[in-house]
Scaffold this active site. Structure first.
Site, PDB file in Angstrom:
ATOM      1  N   GLY A 212       0.823  -1.211   0.000  1.00  0.00           N
ATOM      2  CA  GLY A 212       0.000   0.000   0.000  1.00  0.00           C
ATOM      3  C   GLY A 212       0.847   1.247   0.000  1.00  0.00           C
ATOM      4  O   GLY A 212       2.060   1.177  -0.214  1.00  0.00           O
ATOM      5  N   ASN A 213       0.224   2.386   0.216  1.00  0.00           N
ATOM      6  CA  ASN A 213       0.986   3.629   0.299  1.00  0.00           C
ATOM      7  C   ASN A 213       0.352   4.556   1.331  1.00  0.00           C
ATOM      8  O   ASN A 213      -0.668   4.233   1.920  1.00  0.00           O
ATOM      9  CB  ASN A 213       1.088   4.289  -1.081  1.00  0.00           C
ATOM     10  CG  ASN A 213      -0.266   4.648  -1.648  1.00  0.00           C
ATOM     11  OD1 ASN A 213      -0.968   5.485  -1.109  1.00  0.00           O
ATOM     12  ND2 ASN A 213      -0.644   3.987  -2.734  1.00  0.00           N
ATOM     13  N   ARG A 214       0.980   5.707   1.552  1.00  0.00           N
ATOM     14  CA  ARG A 214       0.583   6.566   2.671  1.00  0.00           C
ATOM     15  C   ARG A 214      -0.548   7.534   2.346  1.00  0.00           C
ATOM     16  O   ARG A 214      -0.859   8.399   3.142  1.00  0.00           O
ATOM     17  CB  ARG A 214       1.775   7.414   3.117  1.00  0.00           C
ATOM     18  CG  ARG A 214       2.909   6.659   3.729  1.00  0.00           C
ATOM     19  CD  ARG A 214       4.000   7.691   4.036  1.00  0.00           C
ATOM     20  NE  ARG A 214       5.281   7.073   4.267  1.00  0.00           N
ATOM     21  CZ  ARG A 214       5.727   6.721   5.468  1.00  0.00           C
ATOM     22  NH1 ARG A 214       4.975   6.925   6.515  1.00  0.00           N
ATOM     23  NH2 ARG A 214       6.904   6.170   5.594  1.00  0.00           N
TER      24      ARG A 214
END
Ligand code: CTP
Length: 416
Positions: A212-214
């Site tokens: 995933g990412n932020r």
């Protein structure tokens, strides 16, 4: 502000006592109108004590003051929570069998419904059609929260938290007041349909893990609010987000880049503007394990092989170009600058490469932009306009982006 708080007959009625407290603590004058069924969950005395006002659910009480006309007329805002399937159906049908439904028919100000019911009832075609009818009339219907429901079941159908309803209600009232004070806003997207993707994609590795990412989704939510305020109809494609999606949009939830691609291409078919604010993973695991990947003593750690995800923005531009071209495509770029060039050089090259009309450029680094409430961007145009900086809250940045969207639309794709 004068608020009418309609309470439907669901178990979540008890949570609405906290919502009422939030309103009264913020010094709003609240009249509670429970339905007959609601009083089986929380009694009239509770509402009277907490609101400091008399409470009734009958049009035959206080007949001399024509309550059902007065309350609707005078309310600056009507909030209905929990909005049960029955109440949504009665409101959509325009029924007027009790004080709450007659008040809704007399409403002059904004109306917000916060639904709560079992998942099957929420997802039933009849309920969804009622929600659509209400939304098409300008009523805001919040998406219910997901989680544990009254019985053993869980899924979408929980009443959003009182703080969430409170914030949405005040934002709605503020927007209505701003529209009243300034009936022709500077930016008009009236009659335009805008698709916005937001949040970060999750690329599954196995049933419990993902890459995933932020991205928090905050900028995308602010863009949706700005587009709605400018009069557009908004389709919102939500990947994973840290905050609730906005009220008043047509919501599509997605998880992976491939799901987002499908939703975006589908929505783009009849959109005037497509804004890709989502942080889309460029790569996904080549294989997704059906079962949880286990560690095995004595064996090496697994090597995860990645494959490229399609570039959705580029595909949107290509499709737009082959289908007559009357659509504005907006990309976001997160850049850090490096030995090969500074942020603007990289972004200008990306704008050319992707062929979009506008590129909103963020400078990122750990702790910058992702999850923050403030933002600072430069808006680059593929049509020759000077780079335009915009900074401030994510709402300020969203308003600047929507201004540019509106002016590029008027210049390049005027309403036929
Ligand atoms: N985007 C997309 N599809 C992808 C990756 C990104 O549509 N597979 C969109 C994003 O929503 C954003 C824009 O492309 O609007 C820029 O994304 P960014 O990750 O900053 O750029 P990349 O295309 O990944 O380029 P690079 O890796 O060179 O930074």
């Amino acid at each position: 502000m004068r608020i009418v708080l309609g309470v439907g007959g669901g178990i979540a009625a008890y949570k609405v006592a906290s919502l009422l407290r939030l309103f009264t603590e913020a010094e709003h004058e609240v009249t509670v109108i429970p339905t007959e069924a609601a009083t089986r969950f929380v009694g009239v005395a509770t509402w009277e004590a907490l609101s400091g006002n008399p409470v009734s659910n009958s049009v035959f009480d206080a007949v001399e003051s024509v309550n059902h006309v007065r309350l609707g007329h005078e309310a600056d805002l009507i909030v209905v929570a929990p909005a049960t399937a029955d109440l949504l159906a009665r409101a959509a049908a325009g029924q007027a069998g009790d004080l709450l439904t007659t008040t809704l028919l007399m409403a002059h100000g904004p109306v917000l419904f916060a639904p709560a019911m079992h998942t099957e009832m929420w997802q039933h075609a009849a309920t969804q059609a009622n929600v659509e009818t209400l939304r098409s009339r300008g009523v805001t219907v919040l998406e219910p929260a997901s989680g544990r429901l009254t019985g053993a079941d869980s899924g979408p159908g929980r009443l959003p938290e009182p703080e969430v309803i409170f914030a949405a209600a005040l934002a709605l009232a503020e927007a209505a007041q701003a529209a009243e004070e300034n009936p022709s806003p500077r930016t008009s997207l009236a009659g335009r349909s805008v698709t916005i993707s937001a949040g970060g994609t999750r690329e599954a590795l196995d049933p419990v893990r993902f890459l995933g990412n932020r991205s928090s989704g905050k900028q995308g939510v602010a863009l949706a609010a700005a587009a709605l305020e400018a009069g557009a109809t908004v389709r919102f494609i939500a990947a994973h987000m840290d905050i609730e999606p906005p009220a008043g949009v047509e919501l599509v939830r997605v998880e992976s880049a491939l799901e987002l691609r499908e939703a975006a291409l589908d929505a783009a078919v009849d959109s005037d503007v497509v804004i890709m604010a989502a942080a889309v993973a460029d790569f996904r695991p080549a294989a997704v394990s059906d079962t949880k990947i286990k560690k095995v003593d004595g064996e090496d750690a697994p090597v995860i092989q990645l494959v490229r995800n399609p570039d959705i923005l580029q595909e949107l531009v290509e499709r737009r170009n082959t289908h007559g071209g009357r659509q504005l495509v907006v990309g976001f770029a997160a850049e850090t600058g490096d030995a090969q060039g500074d942020v603007l050089e990289h972004a200008t090259a990306k704008l050319k490469r992707k062929g979009c009309d506008l590129l909103v450029v963020n400078q990122v680094g750990v702790g910058r932009v992702f999850g923050q409430d403030e933002n600072s961007v430069v808006i680059l145009s593929g049509h020759g306009a000077q780079p335009q900086p915009a900074a401030g809250s994510k709402a300020d940045v969203a308003a600047a982006v929507m201004d540019r969207v509106a002016s590029e639309l008027t210049q390049h794709f005027p309403v036929a």
